[in-house]
Design a protein around this motif. Structure first.
Motif, short mmCIF file in Angstrom:
data_model
loop_
_atom_site.label_atom_id
_atom_site.label_comp_id
_atom_site.label_asym_id
_atom_site.label_seq_id
_atom_site.Cartn_x
_atom_site.Cartn_y
_atom_site.Cartn_z
N TYR A 145 0.79 -1.24 0.00
CA TYR A 145 0.00 0.00 0.00
C TYR A 145 0.82 1.28 0.00
CZ TYR A 145 0.63 -1.94 4.63
OH TYR A 145 1.18 -2.56 5.72
N ASP A 168 3.11 2.11 -1.85
CA ASP A 168 3.37 2.55 -3.21
C ASP A 168 2.20 3.29 -3.85
OD1 ASP A 168 5.97 1.62 -3.27
OD2 ASP A 168 5.38 -0.41 -3.83
N LEU A 169 1.07 3.39 -3.14
CA LEU A 169 -0.05 4.17 -3.65
C LEU A 169 0.08 5.64 -3.31
CD1 LEU A 169 -3.16 1.99 -2.76
CD2 LEU A 169 -2.64 2.88 -5.02
N SER A 170 0.99 5.94 -2.41
CA SER A 170 1.12 7.32 -1.96
C SER A 170 1.91 8.12 -2.99
CB SER A 170 1.82 7.37 -0.61
OG SER A 170 2.10 8.70 -0.29
N ALA A 171 1.42 9.30 -3.31
CA ALA A 171 2.13 10.16 -4.27
C ALA A 171 3.09 11.10 -3.55
CB ALA A 171 1.13 10.93 -5.11
#
Lengths: 611, 299
Positions: free
Chosen positions: B293, B295-298
């Protein structure tokens, strides 16, 4: 002069995009959702029933953790207002992870929302005129529309209004609440820009004898087994848009497979029945629908559509033109680099569209807010579009505003170049949140983007038309089958160790002549970038004149290369050594997926698309 | 509780015997007329300005000292959170309060510029040693400034006070207490960190209410009716006992402590040493490694 252009555009914008009826949300659905969650928690609603309800309302279960949901916010036609962006920014920060994700189907997704908080997100969306209703489940999903619709040089007319009318008509419509499976519409602006051959219903606008209409393609779609859609008839007039859509849905609803979860999309029905038979049944069905359609039904749709009979005669475009990119001078400032790939001229003289290139579609709440400000400040139409490349597109910007737009975007990390180049890789959410995913396609897309920008690939015109698209499993949410170079994730055993392994495909394409990619070979996740770099190296040694990477890949895919690399097999010989991993003991990291510290294990759970 | 009993005493002094409705009215009246004022959990801007004008409040600024010196809300005293955290034993807190001139009956309003989290930790500490009449300012210092309200630069000092000590253990939890609460159905442990941190690791059986959930765009806390609805959605009963914790020193969870109180939940405890201590003690934790999860953060 300038004033008159402005007011013309504004008036048409008002008519088409700022319709006060354009409200997709229903606040009462929030309370309804909250109550259902309570019943489910109290064991008064069984898990299957609850799942169906949850999906119909746009909440998809999160990866291997049913406490959390992904909320898929529909963006009908991809058209979104700054207020809606701000609403999503706040909801993401409040209930999700502080970033939102633009999907390949122009939705915006909020991940890892506590199931009990979904109702609050639904409430917030409704306040902003948005909905997640029917964004998942067996119904009409988000209606897609080319982000160039209204500004494309080659379009006969703006289809945005049609896309939204279809979306509005079928949203919450009893006739499509329980289809055999999901159902997807895709509107193109012209034969080039759209995903019309890989949708259940794909529509390309056309004008015949002064009458507006469409070329409608049916039964296409990507997935574990993919099909290219068939042309229903040479020309379907606008007046038959509704009846054709309704008949297709009715026929599918009646005849579609409700038993076998893996074969119940309409494309399987078309394939099993044979196109000619399906086509004949459909045309017959349309006669019945047209004969029995009530006047209120027709009026409802026409009212939504609000057909502008005085369509401006901008419609006959003799020669096909590309949307011109702005070519900056050679000075390689970040601004010029961005200008080169991210700004395109509209058909309206003096107006430009600007891409906001995201990493695999992710954007933080603060970035969304700045983007909203940007739209308000600089876009004449006061709207933005989401794109199937997981980006945003802001249109109707005047040339003298472009430097200001760049300054504003880059102040918050939104000024990346490389839109519509090989550097702008698409990646579905993969193992970051999806139950079906085997690999971290999402992170791989981001890795490719940063690596290729570092290598200045965005500045090379040879790569401009090439695409990389990655899915974390064979189900194609990353649309790997329509990429120049596509990848889908899987697992494999190398010696005695498991590793994430992608299957690579070549020469897929979108548009009206779109084709599916061909399977080439398997590549371990940690070797994907090296393999693509090697392909590029070979291409550079082989290319003829101005031949693009995409064209070269298409050429060798059909065995028509004319140098040392003539066929796929020739290329594979060069690539195979790169795909060979050292032993696990020598390099354990080569066997891990991106973003994971631990050894790779292929873990999946039941997919909910099919629920 | 303390607040209520004080008021009951007042009522008795006045010799009023009446039904509940009447009692309430009288209490309200007294709130307005009598000195000192009894503050709500959150103090609105108008109330604070009035109290400042009447010189009936101690305003505590918990930002860093240099920020305080650049400008602060009139009459406020400086108490950087780090000063309090460097020794947050009850004896030390009392000493600090005495130095700031806070007596047993002094109404105190605390503010910060960190969405209320730092102020919450200080306000909770005051409550902990027995000072119930403490409130959070509804806005941050930036919010106050942006409204164009008065600020001043002079450092304020008040005569030393002598505060009594009456520790309120009903709002406090230590690691052992939390560990016992884990399997108690009537106790709810709330993790106040952001979602991705929670997913990464958390105390077993804890629920995640990130601090981002309870604030609004223009105030450090949402209005009570919204907060109540959030808790109802979560199936959290107002009679439950709740323990909040966060990453290290009890700031984010301090804010959630006040949010839950505002939502009408009376029995709320803070585990001030939070997850940092929990981990250092080698207590059990739940890790979620089946998804990537982050890696979903920008970000």
């Amino acid at each position: 002069m300038v004033n008159s252009v402005d007011s013309d555009i504004l008036s048409s914008t008002k008519k088409k995009h700022l319709n006060p009826d354009e409200n997709w949300g229903l606040v009462e659905e929030s309370e309804y959702f909250a109550n259902k969650v309570k019943l489910y928690r109290q064991d008064k609603l069984n898990a299957d029933e609850f799942r169906r309800f949850r999906l119909q309302n746009g909440a998809y279960g999160s990866r291997l953790n049913s406490e959390f949901s992904m909320i898929r916010i529909k963006v009908p036609g991809g058209d979104i207002s700054p207020e809606q962006m701000e609403k999503i920014a706040n909801l993401s920060e409040t209930f999700s992870i502080g970033s939102a994700h633009v999907s390949t189907r122009q939705n915006i997704q909020l991940h890892w929302v506590q199931l009990e908080d979904v109702s609050e997100v639904v409430r917030g969306l409704a306040e902003g005129g948005l909905t997640s209703r029917e964004a998942c489940g067996n119904t009409i999903r988000n209606v897609m529309c080319s982000h160039f619709a209204g500004v494309c040089s080659n379009e006969p007319f703006d289809v945005t209004v049609h896309a939204k009318a279809i979306a509005k008509f079928f949203l919450r419509n009893p006739m499509c609440q329980n289809l055999p499976r999901k159902f997807k519409f895709n509107f193109a602006c012209c034969s080039e820009h759209g995903f019309v051959r890989i949708a259940d219903v794909g529509l390309v606008p056309a004008i015949r004898d002064g009458i507006r209409g469409f070329r409608i393609y049916l039964g296409g779609g990507l997935g574990a087994a993919s099909f290219i859609g068939h042309l229903l008839e040479e020309f379907t007039p606008e007046s038959r848009l509704l009846s054709t859509s309704m008949s297709t849905i009715r026929l599918y609803d009646r005849l579609g497979n409700r038993e076998n979860l893996a074969r119940n999309r309409m494309r399987y029905l078309v394939n099993e029945m044979g196109w000619e038979k399906f086509q004949a049944l459909l045309l017959k069905e349309r006669v019945i629908v047209e004969a029995t359609m009530s006047i209120p039904t027709k009026n409802t749709f026409d009212g939504i559509l609000n057909i502008d009979t005085n369509a401006n005669s901008n419609s006959t475009i003799s020669s096909k033109r590309k949307l011109p990119l702005i070519n900056s001078d050679n000075a390689q400032t970040p601004y010029n680099r961005w200008l080169n790939t991210n700004v395109v001229a509209q058909k309206q003289p003096g107006y430009y569209g600007v891409y906001i290139t995201l990493g695999a579609g992710d954007i933080t709440s603060n970035q969304l807010r700045v983007l909203a400000e940007c739209v308000r400040e600089f876009s004449l139409e006061q709207k933005a579009r989401t794109t199937p490349q997981q980006n945003f597109f802001i249109r109707y910007i005047k040339s003298d505003s472009i430097p200001k737009v760049f300054a504003k975007l880059s102040s918050i990390g939104l000024g990346n170049p490389g839109a519509n180049t090989i550097a702008s890789a698409v990646g579905c959410s993969g193992t970051t949140s999806c139950n079906l995913a085997i690999t971290n396609s999402h992170r791989l897309a981001k890795e490719i983007q940063s690596k290729f920008l570092e290598l200045n690939f965005d500045m090379d015109p040879d790569f401009r038309t090439s695409t990389i698209k990655i899915s974390g499993c064979p189900n194609s949410c990353g649309q790997h089958e329509v990429a120049t170079i596509g990848f889908y994730g899987g697992a494999g055993r190398i010696a005695n160790s498991m590793a994430p392994i992608y299957t690579m495909l070549f020469a897929g394409s979108t548009g009206e002549t779109g084709e599916l990619g061909k399977t080439i070979m398997r590549v371990p996740a940690k070797r994907v970038i090296d393999v693509v770099l090697k392909i590029i190296e070979c291409y550079r040694g082989e290319k003829n004149g101005n031949e693009s990477l995409h064209d070269w890949i298409c050429k060798i895919s059909t065995g028509h290369g004319n140098g040392k690399v003539q066929t796929i097999d020739d290329l594979k010989k060069t690539l195979v050594p790169i795909t060979e991993l050292p032993s696990f003991a020598e390099s354990p990291d080569s066997y891990k997926d991106y973003g994971a510290d631990s050894n790779f294990v292929a873990k999946t759970a039941r997919g909910e698309c099919a629920a | 509780m303390r607040c209520l009993s004080d008021l009951t005493q007042t009522k008795n002094k006045n010799g009023i015997k009446s039904d509940n409705k009447l009692k309430k009215n009288i209490i309200k009246k007294e709130k307005k007329m009598m000195s000192p004022a009894t503050l709500d959990l959150v103090c609105d801007v108008d109330t604070l300005r009035t109290l400042i004008k009447k010189n009936k409040v101690r305003v505590v600024d918990v930002r860093k000292k240099d920020e305080y010196l650049k400008g602060h809300i009139p009459t406020s005293v400086s108490l950087p959170l780090s000063d309090l955290l460097s020794d947050d034993s009850p004896e030390s807190i009392i000493k600090i309060m005495n130095n700031l001139g806070i007596a047993d009956n002094t109404p105190v309003v605390v503010y910060d510029d960190t969405f209320g989290a730092l102020a919450s930790r200080v306000a909770w500490s005051f409550k902990f040693i027995g000072h119930t009449n403490v409130s959070l300012l509804e806005v941050t210092y930036s919010g106050w400034k942006n409204m164009g309200l008065e600020i001043e630069k002079k450092s304020n000092k008040f005569p030393k006070s002598s505060h009594s000590i009456d520790i309120d253990y009903s709002i406090y939890a230590d690691a052992e207490y939390v560990e016992n609460a884990r399997n108690d159905k009537n106790k709810v442990i709330i993790d106040s960190r952001e979602r991705l941190n929670f997913l990464t690791e958390h105390i077993p059986n804890s629920k995640n209410i990130p601090y981002t959930m309870i604030r609004s765009e223009d105030a450090i806390l949402r209005n009570p009716s919204e907060l109540k609805r959030f808790m109802e959605n979560r199936g959290i009963d107002s009679n439950s006992e709740i323990i909040t914790y966060c990453g290290s020193v009890g700031t984010l969870s301090g804010l959630v402590f006040f949010a839950l109180k505002t939502a009408g939940i009376s029995n709320v405890k803070l585990y001030p040493k939070s997850f940092k201590e929990w981990k250092s003690l080698g207590k059990p934790k739940i890790e979620f490694k089946d998804a990537t999860y982050w890696d979903l953060s920008a970000e």
